[in-house]
Each structure stands twice: as C-alpha cells, then as structure tokens.
Design a protein around this motif. Structure first.
Motif, short mmCIF file in Angstrom:
data_model
loop_
_atom_site.label_atom_id
_atom_site.label_comp_id
_atom_site.label_asym_id
_atom_site.label_seq_id
_atom_site.Cartn_x
_atom_site.Cartn_y
_atom_site.Cartn_z
N LEU A 153 -8.98 2.37 3.29
CA LEU A 153 -7.64 2.61 2.74
C LEU A 153 -6.60 2.07 3.72
N TYR A 154 -5.59 1.42 3.20
CA TYR A 154 -4.42 1.02 3.99
C TYR A 154 -3.20 1.70 3.39
N VAL A 155 -2.26 2.08 4.23
CA VAL A 155 -0.96 2.54 3.75
C VAL A 155 -0.08 1.31 3.57
N VAL A 156 0.53 1.19 2.39
CA VAL A 156 1.41 0.07 2.12
C VAL A 156 2.81 0.42 2.61
N HIS A 157 3.32 -0.41 3.50
CA HIS A 157 4.63 -0.17 4.12
C HIS A 157 5.64 -1.15 3.52
N PHE A 158 6.55 -0.61 2.69
CA PHE A 158 7.56 -1.44 2.04
C PHE A 158 8.79 -1.59 2.94
N ILE A 159 9.57 -2.63 2.70
CA ILE A 159 10.82 -2.84 3.44
C ILE A 159 11.73 -1.62 3.30
N SER A 160 11.69 -1.01 2.11
CA SER A 160 12.56 0.16 1.84
C SER A 160 12.14 1.39 2.65
N ASP A 161 10.96 1.36 3.26
CA ASP A 161 10.49 2.51 4.05
C ASP A 161 11.11 2.53 5.45
N GLU A 162 11.86 1.50 5.79
CA GLU A 162 12.41 1.41 7.15
C GLU A 162 13.38 2.55 7.41
#
Length: 258
Positions: free
Chosen positions: A249-258
């Motif tokens: 499993l990977y956590v998906v890190h979106f730009i909006s999560d900054e």
C-alpha cells in the motif's frame, strides 16, 4: 454509491508523490490483483485474483485473514485476463479472456453482465499493459468507474467512463499516448497516470475531465521485478500495488495535502 468531487482549485487534485509504502504480505504468484471494494466504506473484505488468468477469486474477511491465508473461493463464471480488475459496489469488474468483452459479476446475486468494447485490442499479445499481460484496465476514482484500453485503430491509450447502473460507457477519451510507452496505469481524481515501460516512474498524466495532458512526473519504485498491478482507491486514497510478488500500500499525497 457515486462519489462526487468538490469544486477543485487549480491543480489541487494532482498527485505530488507516493509516501509511506508498506508491505502487507508476500504472494506465491508473480502476477495478480488484490482489491477492496472502492465504493462501500464499511466493507473491509479483500478480494484476490491470482495469476493473469483464472476464474476463481479468493475472498478474505479482513486484512488479518488475508495475512494468515484463510479465504473463501468465488467462481466468477468466466475466465479473466490480465491484472486490471476492480471491485466496486459489490461487483467484480474484469476482462473476459479471449474476447473484447468486459464483465460485471455481482457477488451477491451471482449474476454476470457483459459489455462488448468496440475497436479495442484484446488478443494476439497486443496488450495495453505488456508487463502485466493486461488488455483492459478497470479503474475507480472520485468520479466513479473508468475503463482504460488500447485502440485497435491507432494503438493509443483510450479511456471510457462507465455508468455502473446501466453497465455502459457514456463517453470515450483518446489520450493519443501510445500503449507501447506504458508499463502500468491508474486513475485518481479524474487524472490518468501512466508509468514508463520499466514501471519506475509516472511519466505521463492526462486530465480526463479537461481532456488534456498535464505536466506531472514522480518516482514509483526501483527497477527490477514485475509490477503486476497498480490501482487507486478513492475510499482510502491509497495505491494498491502487486510488485515482485509483494502486495503493498502507498499513501497518495496530493498537492492539496500541503
């Protein structure tokens, strides 16, 4: 259940990176797919389709039973091909081997619905995703269900938006990106992401809602071994991976999560 996007600010839905990879368990087969229902929030069952062809799917009640190997077997009535299946809202979506049909198998009613896809590559090794022997890739994101396949006309990557209730394709998008450059692919937040032929980086992205490519690249994994499966789940915003026989499993890190 249909998931709806909130009005998005510019670029906030784009992936910046994949973080916190963790191994769940090691499998006996190089090829396969492991799935949770991408729509039902409280369904913790795990479904496993081993190898790139078969007609039996294993059902596990939880991560714990998956890790200790206690499962039930489900006959999905036709042979699947590839590692591009998904489980969505109680149904198993897959490519029926040797045909240009995709299938929707309802786990509860055991009914099977089929949908022919015209002008798609589906045999003679003209794979959409060569590394995983996959002709059709199902994908679920915040907008619902998608189908990724290769056009038999120009061999570019096509994406169709699926209506799960009528089991039909409501629109087609031609990304014009050649299938021969693709290792694997997934869709998150309305954007198609495609890896290079060694599955080390995401090298192409296409905004399906706006109908144009976007400039996004990021690392995925070191080279070596077979990456059989790569699928995003909008339910937990994780990337489900079958890599060199390990399920991760990977956590998906979106730009909006900054």
């Amino acid at each position: 259940m249909k998931l709806h996007l909130k009005p998005a600010k510019k670029n906030e839905c784009l992936i910046k990176s994949l973080i916190n990879p963790r191994n769940m368990t090691k499998m006996e087969t190089t090829f396969g797919a492991w799935m949770k229902d991408t729509a039902r929030l409280n369904d913790e069952r795990i479904w496993v389709a081993e190898h790139f062809s078969g007609r039996m799917v294993k059902a596990y009640n939880s991560i714990g039973s998956f890790q200790n190997g206690s499962s039930d077997m489900v006959d999905v009535r036709k042979f699947y091909q590839g590692c591009g299946h998904t489980v969505h809202n109680g149904s198993f979506y897959y490519h029926i081997a040797g045909t240009s049909n995709i299938a929707k198998y309802d786990f509860q009613t055991r009914r099977l619905h089929t949908l022919p896809i015209n002008n798609a590559l589906y045999h003679n090794f003209g794979y959409l995703l060569h590394n995983s022997k996959t002709y059709f890739k199902m994908a679920a994101d915040e907008n619902g269900l998608w189908l990724i396949f290769a056009s038999s006309v120009d061999e570019s990557i096509m994406v169709g938006q699926l209506d799960q209730k009528t089991f039909s394709i409501t629109s087609y998008i031609n990304t014009t990106y050649p299938r021969t450059k693709a290792g694997n692919a997934f869709i998150a937040c309305g954007v198609l992401y495609v890896t290079d032929t060694k599955d080390t980086r995401v090298t192409f992205a296409y905004d399906l809602l706006k109908g144009k490519p976007v400039n996004v690249t990021f690392d995925l994994r070191p080279p070596g071994g077979v990456l059989a499966m790569l699928s995003y789940s909008p339910k937990d915003r994780h990337l489900y991976v079958w890599d060199h026989s390990y399920v991760r499993l990977y956590v998906v890190h979106f730009i909006s999560d900054e």
